[in-house]
Design a protein around this motif. Structure first.
Motif, PDB file in Angstrom:
ATOM      1  N   ARG A 154       0.844  -1.191   0.000  1.00 26.30           N
ATOM      2  CA  ARG A 154       0.000   0.000   0.000  1.00 26.30           C
ATOM      3  C   ARG A 154       0.888   1.252   0.000  1.00 26.30           C
ATOM      4  O   ARG A 154       2.086   1.173   0.274  1.00 26.30           O
ATOM      5  N   GLU A 155       0.302   2.377  -0.260  1.00 28.17           N
ATOM      6  CA  GLU A 155       1.065   3.631  -0.241  1.00 28.17           C
ATOM      7  C   GLU A 155       1.251   4.062   1.216  1.00 28.17           C
ATOM      8  O   GLU A 155       0.469   4.850   1.751  1.00 28.17           O
ATOM      9  N   GLU A 156       2.282   3.537   1.853  1.00 27.55           N
ATOM     10  CA  GLU A 156       2.548   3.792   3.272  1.00 27.55           C
ATOM     11  C   GLU A 156       4.000   4.233   3.409  1.00 27.55           C
ATOM     12  O   GLU A 156       4.934   3.428   3.403  1.00 27.55           O
ATOM     13  N   LEU A 157       4.171   5.540   3.519  1.00 31.21           N
ATOM     14  CA  LEU A 157       5.501   6.147   3.508  1.00 31.21           C
ATOM     15  C   LEU A 157       5.814   6.935   4.773  1.00 31.21           C
ATOM     16  O   LEU A 157       6.975   7.305   4.999  1.00 31.21           O
ATOM     17  N   SER A 158       4.833   7.206   5.614  1.00 29.45           N
ATOM     18  CA  SER A 158       5.071   7.987   6.826  1.00 29.45           C
ATOM     19  C   SER A 158       5.903   7.176   7.824  1.00 29.45           C
ATOM     20  O   SER A 158       5.627   6.001   8.057  1.00 29.45           O
ATOM     21  N   GLY A 159       6.920   7.824   8.353  1.00 34.57           N
ATOM     22  CA  GLY A 159       7.835   7.136   9.252  1.00 34.57           C
ATOM     23  C   GLY A 159       8.853   6.284   8.538  1.00 34.57           C
ATOM     24  O   GLY A 159       9.681   5.628   9.177  1.00 34.57           O
ATOM     25  N   SER A 160       8.822   6.295   7.209  1.00 34.44           N
ATOM     26  CA  SER A 160       9.678   5.407   6.428  1.00 34.44           C
ATOM     27  C   SER A 160      11.126   5.894   6.415  1.00 34.44           C
ATOM     28  O   SER A 160      11.429   7.058   6.709  1.00 34.44           O
ATOM     29  N   GLU A 161      12.016   4.988   6.025  1.00 35.44           N
ATOM     30  CA  GLU A 161      13.416   5.358   5.896  1.00 35.44           C
ATOM     31  C   GLU A 161      13.592   6.374   4.767  1.00 35.44           C
ATOM     32  O   GLU A 161      14.438   7.262   4.847  1.00 35.44           O
ATOM     33  N   TRP A 162      12.787   6.262   3.709  1.00 35.15           N
ATOM     34  CA  TRP A 162      12.852   7.242   2.619  1.00 35.15           C
ATOM     35  C   TRP A 162      12.546   8.642   3.129  1.00 35.15           C
ATOM     36  O   TRP A 162      13.292   9.593   2.863  1.00 35.15           O
ATOM     37  N   ARG A 200      16.152  -9.236 -12.226  1.00 32.36           N
ATOM     38  CA  ARG A 200      15.370  -8.386 -13.120  1.00 32.36           C
ATOM     39  C   ARG A 200      13.918  -8.467 -12.675  1.00 32.36           C
ATOM     40  O   ARG A 200      13.355  -9.563 -12.576  1.00 32.36           O
ATOM     41  N   VAL A 201      13.315  -7.315 -12.351  1.00 34.14           N
ATOM     42  CA  VAL A 201      11.949  -7.318 -11.838  1.00 34.14           C
ATOM     43  C   VAL A 201      11.073  -6.365 -12.633  1.00 34.14           C
ATOM     44  O   VAL A 201      11.554  -5.381 -13.223  1.00 34.14           O
ATOM     45  N   MET A 202       9.780  -6.675 -12.643  1.00 36.95           N
ATOM     46  CA  MET A 202       8.752  -5.831 -13.241  1.00 36.95           C
ATOM     47  C   MET A 202       7.765  -5.476 -12.137  1.00 36.95           C
ATOM     48  O   MET A 202       7.303  -6.363 -11.406  1.00 36.95           O
ATOM     49  N   LEU A 203       7.434  -4.200 -12.012  1.00 42.90           N
ATOM     50  CA  LEU A 203       6.614  -3.738 -10.892  1.00 42.90           C
ATOM     51  C   LEU A 203       5.228  -3.284 -11.321  1.00 42.90           C
ATOM     52  O   LEU A 203       4.524  -2.644 -10.547  1.00 42.90           O
ATOM     53  N   SER A 204       4.819  -3.639 -12.523  1.00 42.61           N
ATOM     54  CA  SER A 204       3.535  -3.155 -13.034  1.00 42.61           C
ATOM     55  C   SER A 204       2.351  -3.684 -12.245  1.00 42.61           C
ATOM     56  O   SER A 204       1.270  -3.078 -12.241  1.00 42.61           O
ATOM     57  N   LYS A 205       2.525  -4.828 -11.545  1.00 42.98           N
ATOM     58  CA  LYS A 205       1.422  -5.420 -10.782  1.00 42.98           C
ATOM     59  C   LYS A 205       1.524  -5.140  -9.288  1.00 42.98           C
ATOM     60  O   LYS A 205       0.786  -5.717  -8.494  1.00 42.98           O
ATOM     61  N   VAL A 206       2.450  -4.265  -8.894  1.00 40.08           N
ATOM     62  CA  VAL A 206       2.646  -3.940  -7.479  1.00 40.08           C
ATOM     63  C   VAL A 206       2.249  -2.491  -7.233  1.00 40.08           C
ATOM     64  O   VAL A 206       2.640  -1.593  -7.989  1.00 40.08           O
ATOM     65  N   ALA A 207       1.467  -2.248  -6.201  1.00 38.29           N
ATOM     66  CA  ALA A 207       1.075  -0.888  -5.797  1.00 38.29           C
ATOM     67  C   ALA A 207       0.447  -0.113  -6.943  1.00 38.29           C
ATOM     68  O   ALA A 207       0.738   1.080  -7.139  1.00 38.29           O
ATOM     69  N   PHE A 251       9.553   1.648  -2.325  1.00 33.12           N
ATOM     70  CA  PHE A 251       9.936   2.274  -1.056  1.00 33.12           C
ATOM     71  C   PHE A 251       8.850   2.285   0.017  1.00 33.12           C
ATOM     72  O   PHE A 251       9.102   2.728   1.142  1.00 33.12           O
ATOM     73  N   SER A 252       7.662   1.796  -0.306  1.00 34.48           N
ATOM     74  CA  SER A 252       6.639   1.655   0.735  1.00 34.48           C
ATOM     75  C   SER A 252       7.121   0.666   1.793  1.00 34.48           C
ATOM     76  O   SER A 252       7.866  -0.279   1.494  1.00 34.48           O
ATOM     77  N   GLU A 253       6.693   0.872   3.040  1.00 32.25           N
ATOM     78  CA  GLU A 253       7.078  -0.031   4.128  1.00 32.25           C
ATOM     79  C   GLU A 253       5.861  -0.750   4.714  1.00 32.25           C
ATOM     80  O   GLU A 253       5.785  -0.999   5.922  1.00 32.25           O
ATOM     81  N   SER A 254       4.928  -1.099   3.843  1.00 36.10           N
ATOM     82  CA  SER A 254       3.777  -1.891   4.278  1.00 36.10           C
ATOM     83  C   SER A 254       4.242  -3.180   4.953  1.00 36.10           C
ATOM     84  O   SER A 254       5.288  -3.746   4.599  1.00 36.10           O
ATOM     85  N   THR A 255       3.449  -3.662   5.883  1.00 31.59           N
ATOM     86  CA  THR A 255       3.843  -4.815   6.696  1.00 31.59           C
ATOM     87  C   THR A 255       3.351  -6.126   6.079  1.00 31.59           C
ATOM     88  O   THR A 255       2.716  -6.145   5.029  1.00 31.59           O
ATOM     89  N   ALA A 256       3.646  -7.229   6.761  1.00 33.79           N
ATOM     90  CA  ALA A 256       3.203  -8.578   6.371  1.00 33.79           C
ATOM     91  C   ALA A 256       3.608  -8.907   4.944  1.00 33.79           C
ATOM     92  O   ALA A 256       2.848  -9.507   4.185  1.00 33.79           O
TER      93      ALA A 256
END
Length: 766
Positions: free
Chosen positions: A611-619, A682-689, A698-703
């Motif tokens: 998920r779009e979870e960036l608050s408190g993140s290392e980024w 080599r990765v494709m991220l079209s199906k993530v987030a 860079f999202s830090e969603s859990t689980a």
């Protein structure tokens, strides 16, 4: 101060009762007016100076948990109300003990040695390791591994340059000399720890069920034996400040020796002898009760043993072997000199006990006996200097209902969300962001630290840094083993202490699960600022409540732990730092799963939902210096499902690697997975987030977890994730010598690894 062999000048019970007007230094010893009044009420008279010393250290925050016990009691209630795991010993003992099957039990605990390590980094950290090892030993277990969760100020701060090398050298020096592998921990940097470094130390021990020993003094006439190192002046004031003319004054009431140092001095070689001697004493069945001497020294050992047993003990304090003959009885009672143990021994076993101590060249002296008086009575050269109900010292200290309130600034903090910050928008910017993060102090290579530790001594280490968790083989015949992880993100806890504690638990739980182990139990070290600040107490109360609720949902008990308060400089408290250690069991350590890629041409799957979870993140922290918003959502049901899946995958040798996603998100996990063997991806991220490459990386969603599987077994993995209800996305394959994100960037593994490795050596020297 006269020599200890001369007739001493001190407050005896009789003098104390008959001299009601002489002022006593209770304030200098950290006691409050109402506490001093309570002591006089308990005794029905003025305390002697020795009694005052005992109460002051045993009623200190460190020993009595007087500000926190009202919140900590929920962990004990949790264990009573819910049948969590197979706990053989829990809260109230030196360490928790968990049944792991096959007749084996494991004991583990994490404690703090924060303030001593700031004052004297090497000895503070070294004796932190020594103290936690003796806690494990006192349960009847052989210590088998240690870990060190550490927190420091900014890496480039002069004081960090002072304390970090000494602390690391102390942890390594003591643990290496004991022959104990250091299998994991943390090193986190944040400006709030400047002047308040956190040195938390964990130890794991192994025992058979029948070898369990408890800290109690029972059996009228049984002997009390002090054995190990001699008692010195080091460590006085370790838990309560010794700053009193009464204690320092000479016979004429003027002057006296300088204040004793507050930081203990360790001797790991003495501790190694003590470990082997104690284990042989256990094997010979000549120990009826045992207690290590740590915080509060003899004051703690005598009062706690008596209180937990039949309630009575008589001690001849002048029999205590000293390495400083000028010590007054108060100082002997308060000294926290290291490498000491106290045992209760039946008279018929004393000769065998002494013979074993002599074999190991460990000094042992009978200093008293168990009585049925219900009193702790201590004499010094024939004078009664202590006559107290032991429970009033050890267990019935003050209980404070400290005021706590959600601070006004919490709403403002949570409103400043990181999701609105400027983010990279091109492939080159994403590449640069990844490089910047892997080289940041909190995400960079820890080899500068961990290379100073022996991670493989004893030959039973299965996993160690930089793996997600440490793992130790318990039984070489069956390959039964245990995995342990520690974690806490203080930024998350600052944003929401309830969720922050749960997130610390969730990550430790997940780290254990990625190795293939089944999480069983929790120990915690709760590091916070001043309890006199209602905002800090609110953080503490929320963290306890969050941890208890999460443990209840996950079905694992809190077996014990530690609280460290007053970690604060002026008005600036440290980030709330509830460090959570999780221990898990694995039936066969040969089935453990590493966290790095092991072969080319394997499929890479991302398990869990991003998920779009960036608050408190290392980024947000590294790129923007930002802290605000709400931390990632806690989903304990998803954590349980993911853990169950990973255990099945390990048992069936299905996945070849598994790396949890946490600080730094998918980008950091991918990079770390490539570094060990140089195998790219080599990765494709079209199906993530939703196809947003920045959020995906860079999202830090859990689980969430990154796993690899051989091409011909991908179908089995998909069937398994379907059975457990865990989202799974195939994102690419291993191979080559670069980290390639299709349509965005290509980054050579060697370049990323060089940036990752350079940070600590550049700051601290080679």
């Amino acid at each position: 101060m006269p020599d200890s062999t001369a007739a001493p000048r001190l407050d005896t019970v009789a003098v104390a009762a008959g001299d009601p007007h002489r002022e006593q230094p209770w304030q200098d010893l950290g006691l409050k007016a109402d506490e001093y009044s309570r002591i006089r009420e308990i005794l029905g008279r003025r305390p002697t100076s020795s009694e005052l010393a005992m109460y002051s250290v045993m009623w200190s925050e460190h020993c009595s948990y007087k500000s926190t016990k009202v919140h900590l009691k929920q962990f004990g209630e949790l264990a009573q109300e819910t049948p969590l795991g197979k706990m053989l010993a829990g809260i109230g003992e030196n360490a928790g003990v968990i049944d792991i099957g096959q007749g084996y039990a494991v004991t583990f605990k994490v404690e703090s040695h924060n303030h001593p390590s700031f004052v004297e980094p090497y000895q503070g950290a070294a004796t932190g390791i020594g103290g936690i090892v003796r806690d494990i030993l006192a349960m009847g277990a052989r210590p088998v591994a240690v870990m060190d969760p550490l927190r420091f100020g900014p890496l480039d701060a002069p004081d960090t340059q002072r304390v970090l090398p000494g602390i690391v050298a102390g942890v390594g020096g003591y643990g290496n000399c004991l022959g104990l592998p250091n299998i994991g921990g943390e090193a986190v940097f944040d400006e709030t720890y400047l002047g308040n470094p956190l040195v938390n130390a964990l130890c794991v021990g192994v025992l058979r069920h029948e070898d369990l020993h408890l800290a109690k003094a029972s059996g009228d006439g049984n002997l009390v034996v002090l054995y190990g190192a001699r008692t010195g002046g080091d460590g006085i004031g370790g838990v309560s400040v010794l700053a009193s003319e009464t204690f320092d004054a000479g016979p004429d009431g003027q002057g006296g020796p300088a204040k004793r140092p507050a930081v203990q001095v360790g001797d790991p070689f003495m501790e190694k002898l003590l470990i082997e001697c104690t284990l042989e004493l256990f094997a010979a069945e000549v120990v009826a009760g045992i207690q290590d001497l740590g915080g509060a020294g003899l004051s703690c050992a005598t009062s706690e043993l008596a209180s937990a047993g039949d309630g009575g003990m008589h001690v001849e304090l002048d029999r205590v072997p000293l390495r400083d003959s000028t010590l007054a009885p108060e100082e002997i009672l308060m000294s926290e000199s290291q490498e000491r143990m106290m045992a209760v021994v039946e008279p018929g076993d004393i000769d065998a006990f002494m013979a074993i101590c002599e074999k190991w060249d460990v000094e042992a002296v009978v200093i008293g006996e168990v009585t049925s008086s219900g009193r702790l009575e201590i004499d010094w050269h024939g004078e009664r200097v202590v006559d107290v109900p032991p429970r009033s010292v050890a267990h019935d200290g003050p209980t404070y209902q400290r005021p706590y309130a959600r601070p006004d600034w919490q709403d403002v903090l949570q409103a400043e969300v990181a999701e609105e910050l400027v983010r990279p928008s091109s492939g080159d910017e994403l590449r640069d962001t990844l490089l910047r993060l892997v080289a940041s102090p909190n995400l960079c290579d820890r080899s500068w630290i961990t290379d100073q530790y022996d991670r493989y001594v004893q030959g039973n280490t299965v996993l160690a840094q930089p793996s997600d968790s440490g793992m130790i083989r318990v039984d070489p015949d069956t390959n039964l083993g245990v995995a342990v992880s520690t974690d806490c993100n203080g930024r998350f806890a600052k944003l929401d202490p309830y969720a922050g504690a749960q997130l610390a638990l969730a990550e430790s739980y997940r780290n254990v699960a990625t190795s293939g182990a089944r999480p069983l139990a929790v120990s915690d070290c709760l590091n916070f600022g001043s309890p006199e600040d209602p905002a800090v107490m609110w953080q503490f109360a929320e963290a306890c409540r969050g941890l208890k609720d999460a443990c209840a949902e996950l079905g694992i008990p809190v077996t014990g732990g530690n609280v460290s308060l007053y970690n604060q400089t002026g008005e600036t408290a440290i980030l709330p730092t509830p460090v959570v250690a999780v221990l898990g069991v694995i039936d066969d350590v040969t089935k453990r799963v590493p966290s790095h890629f092991v072969a080319e041409g394997e499929q890479i799957f991302l398990l869990g939902e991003t998920r779009e979870e960036l608050s408190g993140s290392e980024w947000a922290h590294v790129v923007h210096g930002h802290l605000g918003g709400r931390p990632p959502r806690v989903d304990l049901a998803a954590e349980q499902s993911l853990a169950a899946l990973l255990q099945d995958a390990s048992r069936d040798s299905l996945v070849t690697s598994a790396h949890d996603l946490s600080d730094g998100g998918l980008a950091q996990a991918l990079a770390e997975a490539t570094f060990r063997r140089g195998i790219g991806a080599r990765v494709m991220l079209s199906k993530v987030a939703g196809g947003d490459p920045f959020v995906a990386l860079f999202s830090e969603s859990t689980a969430r977890c990154l796993v690899t599987v051989p091409e011909d077994r991908a179908g089995e993995l998909l069937a398994l994730v379907h059975r457990h209800g865990v989202p799974a996305t195939g994102i690419g394959r291993t191979g080559g010598d670069s980290i390639t994100v299709d349509g965005q960037f290509e980054l050579p593994v060697a370049e990323a690894k060089a940036a990752w490795q350079a940070t600590l050596p550049a700051a601290l020297g080679s």
